[in-house]
Write an enzyme that holds these catalytic residues in place. Structure first.
Site, PDB file in Angstrom:
ATOM      1  N   GLY A  38      66.217  15.427  20.565  1.00  0.00           N
ATOM      2  CA  GLY A  38      66.072  14.717  19.166  1.00  0.00           C
ATOM      3  C   GLY A  38      65.234  15.467  18.227  1.00  0.00           C
ATOM      4  N   THR A  40      62.157  17.623  16.394  1.00  0.00           N
ATOM      5  CA  THR A  40      61.123  17.173  15.707  1.00  0.00           C
ATOM      6  C   THR A  40      61.008  15.809  15.247  1.00  0.00           C
ATOM      7  OG1 THR A  40      60.535  19.530  14.971  1.00  0.00           O
ATOM      8  CG2 THR A  40      59.327  17.524  13.611  1.00  0.00           C
ATOM      9  N   GLY A 176      44.863  20.576   4.320  1.00  0.00           N
ATOM     10  CA  GLY A 176      46.218  20.262   3.691  1.00  0.00           C
ATOM     11  C   GLY A 176      46.525  19.049   3.199  1.00  0.00           C
ATOM     12  N   GLY A 177      46.463  18.949   1.740  1.00  0.00           N
ATOM     13  CA  GLY A 177      46.741  17.943   0.849  1.00  0.00           C
ATOM     14  C   GLY A 177      48.321  17.752   0.335  1.00  0.00           C
ATOM     15  N   SER A 178      48.995  17.850   1.437  1.00  0.00           N
ATOM     16  CA  SER A 178      50.639  17.768   1.023  1.00  0.00           C
ATOM     17  C   SER A 178      51.206  16.517   1.919  1.00  0.00           C
ATOM     18  CB  SER A 178      51.395  19.042   1.181  1.00  0.00           C
ATOM     19  OG  SER A 178      52.493  19.140   0.461  1.00  0.00           O
ATOM     20  N   GLY A 181      50.050  15.943   5.600  1.00  0.00           N
ATOM     21  CA  GLY A 181      48.514  15.666   5.581  1.00  0.00           C
ATOM     22  C   GLY A 181      48.097  14.242   4.960  1.00  0.00           C
ATOM     23  N   HIS A 437      68.316  -9.229  -9.972  1.00  0.00           N
ATOM     24  CA  HIS A 437      66.906  -9.785 -10.162  1.00  0.00           C
ATOM     25  C   HIS A 437      66.302 -10.512  -9.081  1.00  0.00           C
ATOM     26  CE1 HIS A 437      63.367 -11.099 -12.451  1.00  0.00           C
ATOM     27  NE2 HIS A 437      63.705 -12.414 -11.945  1.00  0.00           N
TER      28      HIS A 437
END
Length: 454
Positions: A38, A40, A176-178, A181, A437
């Site tokens: 499977g 990652t 890490g601010g991506s 993270g 809608h």
């Protein structure tokens, strides 16, 4: 020597699908996997993390229950062992089902072990030599650790190790601010942990337009996530039973756990590629042409290891390209694919094509349509008005260049624009469409009718 018609190395998102397709044609396929079937996505990526996103969302909704007139006596608590057990069960169901299918499918031999090339069309697994005229590499990637002073002196977590914790962190620090993270930051903050994110860049997810970065920062800060952006002089050190993060000009951050979310590297360093003459780039990714063939005829690289897409959907599309070209004499290529992805925070970000900045950099004269989610009835009714819809269109051709939908159901609503872009239809086609809608998608034609010079 065991001879096969094809050898597939790596049972991620591309490998098993290709094995099934080849086996259905009567070809004998060796499916080689050294770890969990499977890859990652199933084991340490999409499946477990989105299961956690769902649990964290329920916790947050429970905290907001009074806003909807719902009374929950006793407050909200997090039973991490039960959260983790649910996640593990969802993962096991997917992994075990795929394993059983590979083991039971005619013409597929599932081989457990690590494969290494010993020649152009030959690999060794568990001291057994396998050969085939076709070999496919779907070996994926793993978390990368940047050169941070002091990192070798403290315990730190990858995304994989974080999922195995037996107890919730008291204070989770994330470097890490991506995308990875930020998803973990929101998840664990909603589980009640203190969360601090350190990012060296001036803003979060810098590949996105500034308004996307700013809105995501604001919504996570509102939930209690603390950010340190444009961080300088980052170093880490032991701090009793925890970790101290030190930044120039800022107070020391004292955390119980440290997660590195600073990118990934391909699993190509122990495959014996040199023995087969298979080229890699400076970052270790296997170089491929537009049909995903490597520098060696008869060998293809699919998924994350080729550096041409780090997503489950791009890996699966790699499989489709290769299978169609080999079995149906098609001429499909990588450049037929539009870039698309999502950030699965809550609310999510759905993205397709170019950002505004990318469109400008490419020389387009652009039109832009915007709509805040606060003016989308569906979002107002659900009480989730964070975010916006943004569409970028070429001013001359009226072709849609890209879009971002940051907001409730943005990860689903984006597909209407994605499909239109594949059809190469001009913006007016969407503008004249009648949508149901009340939905988020119904506002996309309205946004198309409000395009203005960018």
């Amino acid at each position: 020597m065991s001879a096969f018609d094809a050898i597939v190395i790596g049972a991620g998102q591309a490998g098993p699908s290709l094995a099934f397709r080849l086996a259905a044609t009567g070809r004998r396929v060796a499916m080689v996997e050294r770890d969990a079937v499977g890859g990652t996505c199933v084991n340490t990526g999409c499946t477990p993390t989105k299961t956690l996103v769902a649990s964290a969302r329920v916790a947050q909704q429970a905290r907001r229950a009074a806003e909807y007139g719902v009374v929950l006596p006793g407050g909200v608590g997090i039973d991490w062992p039960r959260v983790k057990a649910r996640m593990d069960a969802v993962v096991a169901r997917s992994r075990d089902g795929l394993t059983r299918s590979l083991e039971s499918t005619e013409n597929i031999t599932l081989i457990r072990g690590h494969a290494r090339f010993t020649g152009p069309q030959e690999v060794v697994v568990n001291r057994e030599r396998l050969e085939a005229p076709w070999i496919f590499l779907d070996v994926g990637g793993r978390a990368a650790a940047p050169p941070i002073p002091g990192l070798d002196s403290v315990p730190w977590l990858t995304n994989t190790a974080l999922l195995r914790l037996d107890a919730l962190p008291r204070h989770l620090a994330i470097i890490g601010g991506s995308y990875i993270g930020l998803e973990f930051a929101q998840i664990f903050r909603r589980f009640g942990c203190a969360v601090t994110v350190v990012e060296l860049a001036p803003r979060l997810i810098p590949r996105e337009d500034e308004e996307v970065s700013a809105t995501i920062r604001e919504m996570l800060e509102a939930e209690g996530v603390v950010f340190h952006l444009n961080a300088k002089g980052l170093a880490v050190a032991p701090d009793g039973a925890g970790i101290a993060l030190r930044l120039e000009g800022e107070a020391e951050i004292q955390a119980s756990h440290l997660l590195l979310a600073t990118g990934r590297k391909p699993n190509t360093d122990d495959l014996g590629l040199d023995a087969a003459g298979i080229a890699r780039d400076a970052l270790g990714f296997i170089t491929v042409d537009e049909a995903l063939q490597t520098s060696l005829a008869g060998v293809w690289a699919l998924g994350e290891c080729n550096g041409r897409g780090a997503f489950t959907h791009t890996a699966y599309n790699d499989y489709e390209i290769v299978a169609d070209n080999l079995l149906n004499a098609a001429t499909r290529k990588l450049t037929d694919r539009l870039p698309c992805y999502a950030l699965f925070t809550d609310p999510p970000l759905g993205r397709v094509g170019m950002s505004e900045a990318e469109a400008r950099a490419a020389g387009h004269e652009i039109l832009i349509g915007r709509r805040p989610m606060a003016r989308v009835n569906r979002a107002v009714e659900k009480g989730e008005t964070t975010g916006f819809i943004k569409i970028v269109v070429d001013a001359t051709t009226r072709q849609i260049l890209g879009a971002a939908i940051l907001g409730v159901e943005g990860d689903e609503a984006i597909h209407g624009l994605l499909d239109l872009m594949y059809a190469k239809a001009p913006a007016w086609v969407m503008q004249r469409a009648v949508h149901i809608h009340p939905t988020v998608s119904e506002l996309i034609p309205t946004v198309m009718g409000d395009l203005e010079p960018g």
